[in-house]
Design a protein around this motif. Structure first.
Motif, PDB file in Angstrom:
ATOM      1  N   ASP A 206       0.795  -1.227  -0.152  1.00 51.50           N
ATOM      2  CA  ASP A 206       0.014  -0.092   0.017  1.00 51.50           C
ATOM      3  C   ASP A 206       0.829   1.352   0.041  1.00 51.50           C
ATOM      4  OD1 ASP A 206      -2.637  -1.148  -0.265  1.00 51.50           O
ATOM      5  OD2 ASP A 206      -2.804  -1.167   1.823  1.00 51.50           O
ATOM      6  N   SER A 207       1.892   0.917   0.589  1.00 58.98           N
ATOM      7  CA  SER A 207       2.852   2.411   0.511  1.00 58.98           C
ATOM      8  C   SER A 207       4.041   2.392  -0.681  1.00 58.98           C
ATOM      9  CB  SER A 207       3.717   2.267   1.925  1.00 58.98           C
ATOM     10  OG  SER A 207       2.983   2.287   2.970  1.00 58.98           O
ATOM     11  N   ALA A 208       4.215   1.203  -1.091  1.00 56.17           N
ATOM     12  CA  ALA A 208       5.391   0.993  -2.048  1.00 56.17           C
ATOM     13  C   ALA A 208       4.858   1.075  -3.327  1.00 56.17           C
ATOM     14  CB  ALA A 208       6.424  -0.136  -1.785  1.00 56.17           C
ATOM     15  N   ARG A 209       3.782   0.320  -3.584  1.00 54.94           N
ATOM     16  CA  ARG A 209       3.093   0.634  -4.961  1.00 54.94           C
ATOM     17  C   ARG A 209       4.040  -0.573  -5.702  1.00 54.94           C
ATOM     18  NH1 ARG A 209      -0.649   4.657  -5.167  1.00 54.94           N
ATOM     19  NH2 ARG A 209      -1.352   4.914  -3.038  1.00 54.94           N
ATOM     20  N   ARG A 210       4.371  -0.124  -7.105  1.00 48.77           N
ATOM     21  CA  ARG A 210       4.920  -0.954  -8.256  1.00 48.77           C
ATOM     22  C   ARG A 210       6.256  -1.349  -7.757  1.00 48.77           C
ATOM     23  NH1 ARG A 210       2.199  -2.142 -12.794  1.00 48.77           N
ATOM     24  NH2 ARG A 210       0.456  -1.030 -13.167  1.00 48.77           N
ATOM     25  N   GLY A 211       7.101  -0.161  -6.948  1.00 44.12           N
ATOM     26  CA  GLY A 211       8.345  -0.738  -6.636  1.00 44.12           C
ATOM     27  C   GLY A 211       8.300  -1.843  -5.587  1.00 44.12           C
ATOM     28  N   GLY A 212       7.383  -2.025  -4.726  1.00 42.18           N
ATOM     29  CA  GLY A 212       7.277  -2.960  -3.780  1.00 42.18           C
ATOM     30  C   GLY A 212       6.976  -4.439  -4.486  1.00 42.18           C
ATOM     31  N   LEU A 213       6.067  -4.322  -5.469  1.00 36.75           N
ATOM     32  CA  LEU A 213       5.780  -5.556  -6.336  1.00 36.75           C
ATOM     33  C   LEU A 213       7.026  -6.002  -7.095  1.00 36.75           C
ATOM     34  CD1 LEU A 213       3.607  -7.358  -7.295  1.00 36.75           C
ATOM     35  CD2 LEU A 213       3.189  -5.881  -9.238  1.00 36.75           C
ATOM     36  N   GLU A 214       7.969  -5.416  -7.401  1.00 38.86           N
ATOM     37  CA  GLU A 214       9.137  -5.705  -8.171  1.00 38.86           C
ATOM     38  C   GLU A 214      10.089  -6.478  -7.120  1.00 38.86           C
ATOM     39  OE1 GLU A 214      10.852  -2.565  -9.871  1.00 38.86           O
ATOM     40  OE2 GLU A 214       9.420  -2.217 -11.511  1.00 38.86           O
ATOM     41  N   ILE A 215      10.029  -5.938  -6.015  1.00 37.13           N
ATOM     42  CA  ILE A 215      11.015  -6.660  -4.905  1.00 37.13           C
ATOM     43  C   ILE A 215      10.218  -7.995  -4.416  1.00 37.13           C
ATOM     44  CG2 ILE A 215      11.683  -6.353  -2.386  1.00 37.13           C
ATOM     45  CD1 ILE A 215      11.809  -3.373  -3.027  1.00 37.13           C
ATOM     46  N   LEU A 216       8.949  -7.773  -4.067  1.00 41.31           N
ATOM     47  CA  LEU A 216       8.264  -9.055  -3.964  1.00 41.31           C
ATOM     48  C   LEU A 216       8.496 -10.277  -4.912  1.00 41.31           C
ATOM     49  CD1 LEU A 216       6.056  -9.935  -1.985  1.00 41.31           C
ATOM     50  CD2 LEU A 216       4.219  -9.548  -3.539  1.00 41.31           C
ATOM     51  N   ARG A 217       8.325 -10.026  -6.193  1.00 37.92           N
ATOM     52  CA  ARG A 217       8.833 -11.126  -7.142  1.00 37.92           C
ATOM     53  C   ARG A 217      10.098 -11.586  -7.226  1.00 37.92           C
ATOM     54  NH1 ARG A 217       4.871  -7.789 -11.718  1.00 37.92           N
ATOM     55  NH2 ARG A 217       3.062  -9.072 -11.402  1.00 37.92           N
ATOM     56  N   LYS A 218      10.988 -10.657  -6.941  1.00 39.63           N
ATOM     57  CA  LYS A 218      12.442 -11.118  -6.771  1.00 39.63           C
ATOM     58  C   LYS A 218      12.387 -12.040  -5.450  1.00 39.63           C
ATOM     59  CE  LYS A 218      17.065  -9.229  -5.973  1.00 39.63           C
ATOM     60  NZ  LYS A 218      17.229  -9.830  -4.727  1.00 39.63           N
ATOM     61  N   GLU A 219      11.890 -11.567  -4.484  1.00 41.44           N
ATOM     62  CA  GLU A 219      12.002 -12.476  -3.261  1.00 41.44           C
ATOM     63  C   GLU A 219      11.476 -13.809  -3.401  1.00 41.44           C
ATOM     64  OE1 GLU A 219      10.416  -9.940   0.015  1.00 41.44           O
ATOM     65  OE2 GLU A 219      12.183  -9.056  -0.023  1.00 41.44           O
ATOM     66  N   ASN A 220      10.204 -13.642  -4.148  1.00 41.64           N
ATOM     67  CA  ASN A 220       9.649 -15.065  -4.421  1.00 41.64           C
ATOM     68  C   ASN A 220      10.570 -16.088  -5.226  1.00 41.64           C
ATOM     69  OD1 ASN A 220       7.129 -14.642  -3.416  1.00 41.64           O
ATOM     70  ND2 ASN A 220       5.975 -14.197  -5.388  1.00 41.64           N
ATOM     71  N   LEU A 221      11.442 -15.555  -5.880  1.00 44.76           N
ATOM     72  CA  LEU A 221      12.303 -16.521  -6.774  1.00 44.76           C
ATOM     73  C   LEU A 221      13.715 -17.225  -5.596  1.00 44.76           C
ATOM     74  CD1 LEU A 221      12.836 -14.644 -10.213  1.00 44.76           C
ATOM     75  CD2 LEU A 221      11.436 -16.697  -9.592  1.00 44.76           C
ATOM     76  N   GLU A 222      13.704 -16.077  -4.823  1.00 44.75           N
ATOM     77  CA  GLU A 222      14.732 -16.717  -3.659  1.00 44.75           C
ATOM     78  C   GLU A 222      14.135 -17.473  -2.524  1.00 44.75           C
ATOM     79  OE1 GLU A 222      17.216 -12.611  -3.479  1.00 44.75           O
ATOM     80  OE2 GLU A 222      15.558 -12.921  -1.964  1.00 44.75           O
ATOM     81  N   LEU A 223      12.746 -17.223  -2.536  1.00 45.72           N
ATOM     82  CA  LEU A 223      12.072 -18.226  -1.621  1.00 45.72           C
ATOM     83  C   LEU A 223      11.759 -19.619  -2.059  1.00 45.72           C
ATOM     84  CD1 LEU A 223       9.600 -15.825  -0.121  1.00 45.72           C
ATOM     85  CD2 LEU A 223      11.184 -16.872   1.202  1.00 45.72           C
TER      86      LEU A 223
END
Length: 280
Positions: free
Chosen positions: A180-197
């Motif tokens: 809610d705070s980061a918007r699209r920048g946060g989504l890019e980080i989230l997808r990168k972390e999903n690959l790591e997870l």
């Protein structure tokens, strides 16, 4: 026809109520096998009751890890007063982007919860010296470099975890607030972390059973937000089921929400749902 169950009291169902469930074909398919992942039915049709029955039965089998791990609360639910992700949902209003974005959110929440439950096992496995190659030195160097990278990755995700393992909705709320705070920048980080997870989750071989209950009240308050979130959850659960044969996620979805799901995989979704249809 008298009905003595419903969405208001299913979470507090007595043992007698759970034992008296009448099993038609669809209900039996959901309770007695792992093929059906979604309970689909109208509001008050018994979705939560069946999910609770499934979670309790699975715990009694003892052949894997159940999430949530607290036996007093065998099914995970969102308990926040207000649903998170409203600003994030508005920023990804395009339908195709919304589906993929919310699927990423749910994958992250489920993966983080699984990692939390298995952190001790992974720390033990990655912390030893049992992964040294016995062959050529250059192969040994590559392998050691890879395991070092995995240890560093694991350390980054488990260093600040609470002693008691959290369920997916805990991480879902946490992620939603950040997005809610980061918007699209946060989504890019989230997808990168999903690959790591995914790299860490692949190391887990134990059977895992995750139980998520989607309460109808949130859909009635924020129908568009909840629909997009549920569509993402639906896609993520199916993708996890196909990619990880040892991870079984079971959830509930309102029938009027499910019937709005439309994409290229719609026909295949029937294999994953158990519709609650009752007759006299």
């Amino acid at each position: 026809m008298k009905r003595d169950f419903g969405h208001e009291d299913a979470g507090l169902a007595t043992p007698d109520a759970l034992d008296s469930i009448v099993k038609n074909f669809n209900i039996r398919s959901f309770l007695d096998t792992n093929q059906k992942r979604y309970v689909v039915g109208p509001k008050g049709s018994g979705k939560t009751l069946l999910l609770l029955r499934k979670a309790i039965d699975q715990r009694s089998k003892g052949d894997g890890i159940c999430i949530p791990s607290d036996p007093r609360n065998p099914v995970d639910r969102l308990t926040a007063a207000q649903h998170v992700g409203k600003d994030f949902n508005y920023s990804i209003s395009d339908n195709s982007e919304s589906n993929l974005a919310w699927a990423s959110v749910w994958k992250h929440a489920i993966f983080r919860s699984i990692l939390h439950h298995f952190r001790n096992q992974l720390v033990s496995e990655l912390g030893g010296d049992s992964h040294r190659s016995m062959g050529d030195s250059w192969l040994d160097e590559i392998e050691q470099s890879q395991w070092k990278s995995m240890r560093e990755l694991l350390s980054r995700y488990v260093s600040d975890l609470t002693p008691v393992a959290k369920g997916p909705y805990y991480y879902y709320t946490e992620i939603g607030a950040k997005l809610d705070s980061a918007r699209r920048g946060g989504l890019e980080i989230l997808r990168k972390e999903n690959l790591e997870l995914e790299n860490l989750i692949q190391m887990i071989r134990d059977p895992i059973y995750v139980f998520l209950d989607n309460l109808d009240d949130y859909y009635e308050r924020e129908p568009e937000l909840w629909f997009n979130s549920m569509y993402g959850q639906f896609r993520s659960v199916r993708e996890i089921s196909l990619s990880y044969r040892n991870i079984h996620v079971f959830t509930s979805i309102r029938q009027d929400v499910y019937e709005q799901f439309r994409d290229e995989m719609s026909l295949q979704y029937y294999d994953y749902i158990a519709k609650l249809i009752y007759t006299k």
